[in-house]
Structures are given as structure tokens and as C-alpha cells.
Design a protein around this motif. Sequence first.
Motif, PDB file in Angstrom:
ATOM      1  N   ALA A  16       0.856  -1.187   0.000  1.00 11.04           N
ATOM      2  CA  ALA A  16       0.000   0.000   0.000  1.00 11.04           C
ATOM      3  C   ALA A  16       0.888   1.232   0.000  1.00 11.04           C
ATOM      4  CB  ALA A  16      -0.899  -0.005   1.235  1.00 11.04           C
ATOM      5  N   SER A  17       0.500   2.244  -0.758  1.00  8.02           N
ATOM      6  CA  SER A  17       1.309   3.461  -0.824  1.00  8.02           C
ATOM      7  C   SER A  17       0.458   4.687  -0.569  1.00  8.02           C
ATOM      8  CB  SER A  17       1.980   3.577  -2.195  1.00  8.02           C
ATOM      9  OG  SER A  17       1.023   3.639  -3.227  1.00  8.02           O
ATOM     10  N   ALA A  27       0.377   9.262  -0.645  1.00  2.00           N
ATOM     11  CA  ALA A  27       0.698  10.320  -1.596  1.00  2.00           C
ATOM     12  C   ALA A  27       2.184  10.665  -1.602  1.00  2.00           C
ATOM     13  CB  ALA A  27      -0.132  11.557  -1.295  1.00  2.00           C
ATOM     14  N   SER A  28       2.880  10.411  -0.501  1.00  2.00           N
ATOM     15  CA  SER A  28       4.299  10.744  -0.424  1.00  2.00           C
ATOM     16  C   SER A  28       5.184   9.671  -1.048  1.00  2.00           C
ATOM     17  CB  SER A  28       4.714  10.934   1.040  1.00  2.00           C
ATOM     18  OG  SER A  28       4.718   9.685   1.723  1.00  2.00           O
ATOM     19  N   GLY A  29       4.579   8.519  -1.366  1.00  2.00           N
ATOM     20  CA  GLY A  29       5.351   7.422  -1.926  1.00  2.00           C
ATOM     21  C   GLY A  29       5.758   6.383  -0.907  1.00  2.00           C
ATOM     22  N   ALA A  30       5.483   6.637   0.375  1.00  2.00           N
ATOM     23  CA  ALA A  30       5.804   5.662   1.421  1.00  2.00           C
ATOM     24  C   ALA A  30       4.919   4.427   1.248  1.00  2.00           C
ATOM     25  CB  ALA A  30       5.575   6.276   2.788  1.00  2.00           C
ATOM     26  N   THR A  31       5.474   3.257   1.537  1.00  2.00           N
ATOM     27  CA  THR A  31       4.721   2.013   1.364  1.00  2.00           C
ATOM     28  C   THR A  31       4.687   1.211   2.655  1.00  2.00           C
ATOM     29  OG1 THR A  31       6.677   0.798   0.610  1.00  2.00           O
ATOM     30  CG2 THR A  31       5.318   1.873  -1.074  1.00  2.00           C
ATOM     31  N   GLN A  32       3.630   0.442   2.795  1.00  2.00           N
ATOM     32  CA  GLN A  32       3.486  -0.492   3.912  1.00  2.00           C
ATOM     33  C   GLN A  32       2.919  -1.790   3.362  1.00  2.00           C
ATOM     34  OE1 GLN A  32       2.026   2.698   4.291  1.00  2.00           O
ATOM     35  NE2 GLN A  32       3.670   3.534   5.545  1.00  2.00           N
ATOM     36  N   SER A  33       3.268  -2.891   4.007  1.00  2.00           N
ATOM     37  CA  SER A  33       2.733  -4.183   3.589  1.00  2.00           C
ATOM     38  C   SER A  33       1.253  -4.267   3.942  1.00  2.00           C
ATOM     39  CB  SER A  33       3.493  -5.319   4.284  1.00  2.00           C
ATOM     40  OG  SER A  33       4.853  -5.320   3.899  1.00  2.00           O
ATOM     41  N   ALA A  34       0.453  -4.706   2.988  1.00  2.00           N
ATOM     42  CA  ALA A  34      -0.990  -4.799   3.191  1.00  2.00           C
ATOM     43  C   ALA A  34      -1.477  -6.163   2.733  1.00  2.00           C
ATOM     44  CB  ALA A  34      -1.708  -3.693   2.424  1.00  2.00           C
ATOM     45  N   SER A  35      -2.554  -6.617   3.343  1.00  2.00           N
ATOM     46  CA  SER A  35      -3.161  -7.883   2.941  1.00  2.00           C
ATOM     47  C   SER A  35      -4.676  -7.775   3.007  1.00  2.00           C
ATOM     48  CB  SER A  35      -2.691  -9.033   3.843  1.00  2.00           C
ATOM     49  OG  SER A  35      -3.170  -8.863   5.166  1.00  2.00           O
ATOM     50  N   VAL A  36      -5.329  -8.528   2.150  1.00  2.00           N
ATOM     51  CA  VAL A  36      -6.790  -8.597   2.123  1.00  2.00           C
ATOM     52  C   VAL A  36      -7.192 -10.061   2.134  1.00  2.00           C
ATOM     53  CG1 VAL A  36      -8.907  -7.991   0.901  1.00  2.00           C
ATOM     54  CG2 VAL A  36      -6.926  -6.480   0.755  1.00  2.00           C
ATOM     55  N   LYS A  37      -8.072 -10.408   3.036  1.00  2.00           N
ATOM     56  CA  LYS A  37      -8.603 -11.767   3.090  1.00  2.00           C
ATOM     57  C   LYS A  37     -10.107 -11.703   2.882  1.00  2.00           C
ATOM     58  CE  LYS A  37      -9.025 -15.889   6.013  1.00  2.00           C
ATOM     59  NZ  LYS A  37      -8.721 -16.488   7.345  1.00  2.00           N
ATOM     60  N   VAL A  38     -10.587 -12.405   1.863  1.00  2.00           N
ATOM     61  CA  VAL A  38     -12.024 -12.477   1.618  1.00  2.00           C
ATOM     62  C   VAL A  38     -12.610 -13.542   2.537  1.00  2.00           C
ATOM     63  CG1 VAL A  38     -13.813 -12.989  -0.085  1.00  2.00           C
ATOM     64  CG2 VAL A  38     -11.781 -11.700  -0.757  1.00  2.00           C
ATOM     65  N   THR A  39     -13.677 -13.189   3.208  1.00  2.00           N
ATOM     66  CA  THR A  39     -14.304 -14.072   4.191  1.00  2.00           C
ATOM     67  C   THR A  39     -15.786 -14.235   3.863  1.00  2.00           C
ATOM     68  OG1 THR A  39     -14.815 -12.209   5.656  1.00  2.00           O
ATOM     69  CG2 THR A  39     -12.689 -13.317   5.979  1.00  2.00           C
ATOM     70  N   PRO A  40     -16.459 -15.230   4.425  1.00  2.00           N
ATOM     71  CA  PRO A  40     -17.896 -15.353   4.201  1.00  2.00           C
ATOM     72  C   PRO A  40     -18.624 -14.116   4.721  1.00  2.00           C
ATOM     73  CG  PRO A  40     -17.005 -17.384   5.126  1.00  2.00           C
ATOM     74  CD  PRO A  40     -15.924 -16.350   5.245  1.00  2.00           C
TER      75      PRO A  40
END
Length: 243
Positions: A160-161, A163-176
Motif C-alpha cells: 500500500a502506498s 501520496a508521499s510514496g511511502a509504502t506499507q505491507s498490506a493484505s486482504v482476506k475475503v471471508t464469508p
Amino acid sequence: MANRIGAHAATGLAGVAALMLTATLAACTGGGSASSSASAASTAHDVPNGKQLRAILLGAADLPHDYTEESIGAQNSGATLSAAASTVDLSSADCNTVLNLINTVGQNSLGEASYASDAFTPPSGLGEFDETLLEFHGTDATTFTNKLGAALNRCSAFQASDASGATQSASVKVTPGPRIGDESVGFTVKVAIGNQTMVMNGAAIRLGTAVAVIDNSLLQGQSTEIDLTKLAGMLVPRMRSVH
């Protein structure tokens, strides 16, 4: 134009997480001015307008007693219906765009005919409950729900980024999703920031031409009184009442 999504639209999901850490999380459901006129919309596809949707949103009385409505109040698209096509293609949108849409669906020209939204925060200010109701013409609600589910699956892990360009690790889990309405998809979003993690649990629930998107954001380990399944169970009968 004053609306409840300015900070989120500018910073992206990583910015949302940073705002949570500094206790300055802005309201993030849809807002702003009314959608374009529905003069081109067929009367055969009439659906509830924004004002009608506003009347069935969950309110402070439906949430835990210590949650308060964001100061800007509930937003809606007004008395007219839009016939404009979607300007966002969920099939090809990047993951930052997809995750911002979870929080700002009422303000991103997704082809909805009308919308209404609101947001509430706990006393700590570290977190937020958001709700957005969307109405679509014809079968567009089914298309939107299916594309959103596929997009969330596609974004299982990414950077995930902001506006400044900094990034962080992101995750999405689809659930019922909650077993109500005609179909639903649940999701859990996590963004790592240093030694802390922002967590958003939510669901999109379709009932005919209507889609409700609800979510609750908080820092991992933070307690919450929000029961999304219970709140969805209160919201869906209200959606049915205006159809």
C-alpha cells in the motif's frame, strides 16, 4: 467542496492507517454533492433516491452508546437519480484504488443511481464504523458486488502506498459475508505500520438493486463493541422496506 473523504482520497489506505495512529482519522464513507440528474434513467428502473436511503441508515441509537456520529453528519446524493456510467473499472483497478473504494464507494462514480452514508467513532477516536448504501439500475448491483469480490481476491497481498510514496505491507482476506440478503462478501484488511497493524473488517451485502457496504476499523488488539453481523441484520430489513 467539503466532504468526509478528503483525507482518505489524498493519502490512500496507508494514509488511513497513519491517521488512525495519530488519532486524527477523518470520516471515510461517501460524501459531497448530489449525483447528476437522472433524466436519462428509465422509470422502469426507478430505485430509492439518496434522501430515502438516508432515512434508513443506522443511527447513533443502533450503535454502542459510546459511539458518536462524525461531525459532518450523514451524506447522500439527494432527490435525483444518476444515470452516469461507472468511471472506475474494478476489474483492472490497482489494489490501492480497490481498498479506498471500500471506504469511499459513495463518492467514486461507480455507476450507482444514488447513495447515502455515515460514520461513527468510539471515544478513543482510534477506529471508525462506516456505512454506505448504494442503489443501482437494473442488474448493476449484482455486477458491482461480483467485481468487488473478485478485486478483493486479487489484492490478497501488496504494498500500500500513500501520496508521499511511502509504502506499507498490506493484505486482504475475503471471508464469508453475513448470511442475509441475496448475496454478500466479507473482507478483512490489514496494513502493517512499524510494530502496529491497522485492521478493517467489513462486508458488502446485496439485496436486489441495493448494496450495503459496512466496515469497522481499529488497531489490532484494540477492543471493539461493534458486531457487524448484528448491524447488517438490522440494516437489511430497512433496505427491503424501501423496495
